[in-house]
Design an enzyme around this catalytic site. Structure first.
Site, PDB file in Angstrom:
ATOM      1  N   ARG A 131     -17.576  59.265  45.641  1.00  0.00           N
ATOM      2  CA  ARG A 131     -18.300  58.825  46.938  1.00  0.00           C
ATOM      3  C   ARG A 131     -17.939  57.721  47.792  1.00  0.00           C
ATOM      4  NH1 ARG A 131     -24.405  57.132  44.933  1.00  0.00           N
ATOM      5  NH2 ARG A 131     -24.243  56.789  47.243  1.00  0.00           N
ATOM      6  N   CYS A 153     -31.377  52.191  42.030  1.00  0.00           N
ATOM      7  CA  CYS A 153     -30.334  53.041  41.554  1.00  0.00           C
ATOM      8  C   CYS A 153     -29.590  52.086  40.171  1.00  0.00           C
ATOM      9  CB  CYS A 153     -29.410  53.211  42.560  1.00  0.00           C
ATOM     10  SG  CYS A 153     -28.768  51.606  43.270  1.00  0.00           S
ATOM     11  N   ASP A 204     -19.021  44.285  45.488  1.00  0.00           N
ATOM     12  CA  ASP A 204     -18.389  45.653  45.413  1.00  0.00           C
ATOM     13  C   ASP A 204     -17.057  45.575  44.785  1.00  0.00           C
ATOM     14  OD1 ASP A 204     -20.528  46.706  46.568  1.00  0.00           O
ATOM     15  OD2 ASP A 204     -19.876  47.078  48.142  1.00  0.00           O
ATOM     16  N   LYS A 228     -15.987  53.273  54.186  1.00  0.00           N
ATOM     17  CA  LYS A 228     -17.225  53.994  54.071  1.00  0.00           C
ATOM     18  C   LYS A 228     -18.389  53.272  54.485  1.00  0.00           C
ATOM     19  CE  LYS A 228     -19.367  54.161  49.878  1.00  0.00           C
ATOM     20  NZ  LYS A 228     -20.630  53.559  49.531  1.00  0.00           N
ATOM     21  N   ASN A 229     -18.635  52.018  54.050  1.00  0.00           N
ATOM     22  CA  ASN A 229     -20.049  51.155  54.234  1.00  0.00           C
ATOM     23  C   ASN A 229     -19.850  50.909  55.744  1.00  0.00           C
ATOM     24  OD1 ASN A 229     -20.655  51.473  51.767  1.00  0.00           O
ATOM     25  ND2 ASN A 229     -20.113  49.527  51.107  1.00  0.00           N
ATOM     26  N   ARG A 231     -33.086  47.429  44.327  1.00  0.00           N
ATOM     27  CA  ARG A 231     -32.594  47.486  45.572  1.00  0.00           C
ATOM     28  C   ARG A 231     -34.009  47.894  46.562  1.00  0.00           C
ATOM     29  NH1 ARG A 231     -27.374  50.837  46.349  1.00  0.00           N
ATOM     30  NH2 ARG A 231     -27.172  49.273  48.120  1.00  0.00           N
TER      31      ARG A 231
HETATM   32  C1  EPZ Z   1     -24.639  47.252  51.050  1.00  0.00           C
HETATM   33  O1  EPZ Z   1     -25.925  47.656  50.538  1.00  0.00           O
HETATM   34  C2  EPZ Z   1     -23.516  48.125  50.639  1.00  0.00           C
HETATM   35  N1  EPZ Z   1     -23.860  49.378  50.939  1.00  0.00           N
HETATM   36  C3  EPZ Z   1     -23.277  47.969  49.033  1.00  0.00           C
HETATM   37  O2  EPZ Z   1     -22.361  48.720  48.665  1.00  0.00           O
HETATM   38  C4  EPZ Z   1     -23.160  46.511  48.699  1.00  0.00           C
HETATM   39  O3  EPZ Z   1     -23.054  46.320  47.436  1.00  0.00           O
HETATM   40  C5  EPZ Z   1     -24.163  45.307  49.322  1.00  0.00           C
HETATM   41  O4  EPZ Z   1     -24.342  45.823  50.806  1.00  0.00           O
HETATM   42  C6  EPZ Z   1     -23.916  44.104  49.084  1.00  0.00           C
HETATM   43  O5  EPZ Z   1     -22.832  43.716  49.962  1.00  0.00           O
HETATM   44  C7  EPZ Z   1     -23.550  50.095  52.136  1.00  0.00           C
HETATM   45  O6  EPZ Z   1     -23.156  49.435  52.900  1.00  0.00           O
HETATM   46  C8  EPZ Z   1     -23.802  51.370  52.408  1.00  0.00           C
HETATM   47  P1  EPZ Z   1     -28.118  44.567  50.726  1.00  0.00           P
HETATM   48  P2  EPZ Z   1     -27.333  47.023  51.004  1.00  0.00           P
HETATM   49  O7  EPZ Z   1     -29.455  44.856  51.373  1.00  0.00           O
HETATM   50  O8  EPZ Z   1     -27.191  46.618  52.476  1.00  0.00           O
HETATM   51  C9  EPZ Z   1     -31.671  42.270  48.115  1.00  0.00           C
HETATM   52  C10 EPZ Z   1     -21.087  50.165  47.317  1.00  0.00           C
HETATM   53  O9  EPZ Z   1     -20.877  50.023  46.259  1.00  0.00           O
HETATM   54  N2  EPZ Z   1     -32.572  43.002  49.094  1.00  0.00           N
HETATM   55  O10 EPZ Z   1     -27.202  43.470  51.388  1.00  0.00           O
HETATM   56  O11 EPZ Z   1     -28.460  48.066  50.503  1.00  0.00           O
HETATM   57  C11 EPZ Z   1     -30.912  43.438  47.307  1.00  0.00           C
HETATM   58  O12 EPZ Z   1     -31.546  43.994  46.204  1.00  0.00           O
HETATM   59  C12 EPZ Z   1     -22.490  49.831  47.707  1.00  0.00           C
HETATM   60  O13 EPZ Z   1     -20.298  50.689  48.360  1.00  0.00           O
HETATM   61  C13 EPZ Z   1     -33.852  42.674  49.341  1.00  0.00           C
HETATM   62  O14 EPZ Z   1     -34.356  42.027  48.150  1.00  0.00           O
HETATM   63  O15 EPZ Z   1     -27.362  45.691  50.087  1.00  0.00           O
HETATM   64  C14 EPZ Z   1     -29.677  42.607  46.955  1.00  0.00           C
HETATM   65  O16 EPZ Z   1     -29.982  41.868  45.802  1.00  0.00           O
HETATM   66  C15 EPZ Z   1     -23.370  49.719  46.578  1.00  0.00           C
HETATM   67  N3  EPZ Z   1     -34.717  43.477  50.023  1.00  0.00           N
HETATM   68  C16 EPZ Z   1     -29.411  41.861  48.205  1.00  0.00           C
HETATM   69  O17 EPZ Z   1     -30.841  41.714  48.781  1.00  0.00           O
HETATM   70  C17 EPZ Z   1     -34.246  44.248  51.015  1.00  0.00           C
HETATM   71  O18 EPZ Z   1     -35.045  44.656  51.835  1.00  0.00           O
HETATM   72  C18 EPZ Z   1     -28.300  42.253  49.056  1.00  0.00           C
HETATM   73  O19 EPZ Z   1     -28.554  43.639  49.313  1.00  0.00           O
HETATM   74  C19 EPZ Z   1     -32.871  44.376  51.183  1.00  0.00           C
HETATM   75  C20 EPZ Z   1     -31.912  43.738  50.014  1.00  0.00           C
END
Ligand code: EPZ
Length: 460
Positions: free
Chosen positions: A436, A126, A344, A22-23, A131
């Site tokens: 999902r 969320c 995850d 999915k991701n 996020r």
């Molecule tokens: C992706 O989310 C995945 N979603 C998430 O999977 C996964 O948990 C996450 O990566 C981490 O591996 C999809 O691929 C659709 P990040 P993403 O930006 O990209 C911080 C699931 O269960 N951050 O890598 O949104 C953030 O808060 C989902 O399938 C900032 O500070 O996650 C977090 O602490 C849930 N500023 C860290 O970085 C930003 O602009 C990593 O988040 C963006 C992120």
């Protein structure tokens, strides 16, 4: 609202096939906005989030043709999706869709690069934390985009944009690391935008997740010039146009990890086909330390054990047999950006460690508040103490079935695993979260011998 009713205690046995990720699929689908030609994706998992992304792309002028498993030419639970931009004047990703799925933010970079303009609802927080998307915006601004917030929407415009003229982003050097390390979807957004920008972009502290590599592979097949995918330094030389592509989505390492843990927790013996071992080094390392056995089944039928040395040589899609020792060892687990242990799989390994013989410590370094499953596992007799971003898990002899509430996708998976291993009956409410990310999980588990039913329950 659907719930799962699980009568625990059955050993899982048999075979299953891991679906497309999915991701990986979501950002690849959004990348169809980068070209006027068709993008044909196969091994797309048949999930609610994928349908939502199709709905969003329709809103943005992209025609989608979906061939599901019923048509016979695809695997059960997977689809072929053909995406073709027909109207590039539509540029608004509405709140209605974005609020249901944060991955909607993936359309921002592609639309900005190709159409010069995008209006995308700002995703909110969320259940797993705040996020923010500041790093996405920082990266796009560095490429020259003007970005403002207007009534809850991100409004982004490329330099030189006018009606009928998209303008063009400009390559530059960008540092994309944040307080919790790299950002997966942020890297996707900036990489897509840079693929069509003028000149060279260097992204430092890029995410190294296999899903980012899959996107880079597809963009390269569309004509993009990208080097370094899978490392923290991406070098992208922008091109003027990208063309259509046929691409198969990589297998889902999180789905695979979830079923490996389900097998281990139930003292089962399960063979997974299409298991992306190469992408699962940290998860396998921790599972081996717990006492989970994995063997690669080679074509001549002779299993061979998986060693760390072999992992790097393995490409996606292996057949792997999983079994576990009766005694599960306690361990320490820290979630980290790839190649570290994935956040995850944190809820699932917590469920597993509830039954280990001693004290384990789980530390969450990506989403420090991603612990809503803790209170639910406590209701099942787990012994857990949370302190900040860590949880001390003291193993118990047995979990007891109870009604529990799913709060997010992976927490739900952790609760289902706990229910499979618990004595008595566990009801996992609100499994729409689970739907999902897992295709009809209850059917797969039932085929492996679990006693699990989906029932329609009044909302609780
Ligand atoms: C992706 O989310 C995945 N979603 C998430 O999977 C996964 O948990 C996450 O990566 C981490 O591996 C999809 O691929 C659709 P990040 P993403 O930006 O990209 C911080 C699931 O269960 N951050 O890598 O949104 C953030 O808060 C989902 O399938 C900032 O500070 O996650 C977090 O602490 C849930 N500023 C860290 O970085 C930003 O602009 C990593 O988040 C963006 C992120």
């Amino acid at each position: 609202m659907d719930a799962f009713v699980i009568k625990g205690g059955k050993h899982l046995r048999g075979r299953l096939r891991v679906h497309g990720a999915k991701n990986a699929a979501l950002p690849l689908m959004a990348a169809a906005l980068l070209t006027d030609q068709p993008v044909n994706l196969s091994s797309v998992p048949d999930l609610a989030d994928i349908r939502n992304m199709i709905r969003l792309l329709n809103e943005l002028g992209v025609d989608a043709n979906v061939e599901s498993a019923d048509a016979g030419s695809t695997q059960r639970g997977e689809m072929k999706v053909r995406l073709h931009t027909k109207d590039d004047q539509k540029s608004e990703a509405p709140y209605d869709i974005v609020r249901t799925m944060r991955a909607s933010i993936c359309v921002l970079g592609p639309m900005l690069a190709k159409r010069g303009f995008a209006r995308v609802s700002m995703p909110g927080g969320c259940n797993i934390g705040d996020r923010p998307v500041d790093l996405h915006l920082q990266g796009l601004r560095a490429l020259g985009a003007q970005i403002t917030l207007d009534g809850g929407y991100i409004v982004a415009q490329a330099p030189g944009y006018e009606r009928g003229k998209p303008g063009r982003l400009k390559g530059t050097r960008i540092f994309l690391g944040g307080p919790f390390g790299s950002t997966v979807l942020g890297t996707d957004n900036v990489m897509c935008a840079a693929a069509l920008a003028e000149g060279r972009t260097i992204i430092e502290s890029a995410a190294c997740e296999p899903e980012v590599v899959d996107l880079a592979r597809m963009l390269i097949a569309m004509g993009a010039h990208i080097e370094g995918a899978g490392s923290p330094r991406l070098v992208i030389d922008g091109v003027e146009k990208l063309h259509g592509v046929e691409h198969a989505i990589i297998p889902d390492r999180i789905e695979a990890g979830t079923f490996i843990m389900a097998a281990a927790m139930t003292n089962g013996d399960v063979t997974l086909e299409n298991c992306p071992l190469e992408a699962m080094g940290a998860a396998l390392d921790r599972l081996h330390a717990v006492g989970v056995h994995t063997e690669v089944v080679v074509p001549d039928g002779q299993p061979k054990p998986v060693s760390q040395g072999q992992l790097s040589e393995m490409c996606a899609g292996h057949t792997v047999r999983v079994s576990s020792s009766r005694r599960l060892e306690p361990i320490q687990v820290t979630t980290q950006p790839h190649p570290g242990f994935p956040t995850d799989l944190q809820a699932q390994i917590m469920a597993l460690l509830c039954l280990a013989d001693g004290n384990s410590i789980i530390t969450e370094k990506i989403f420090p508040d991603r612990f809503l499953h803790v209170a639910e596992l406590l209701r099942m007799g787990a012994n857990l103490v949370r302190s900040g971003a860590s949880v001390l898990v003291s193993g118990v002899r047995e979990l007891e079935g109870a009604p529990v509430m799913a709060s997010d996708l992976r927490a739900s998976a952790g609760l289902v695993l706990a229910g499979l291993a618990a004595s008595g009956t566990t009801t996992v409410n609100r499994v729409y979260h689970l739907d999902r990310g897992y295709y009809r999980m209850e059917e797969t588990l039932r085929e492996l011998g679990a006693d699990i039913e989906r029932v329609d329950r009044p909302a609780v």
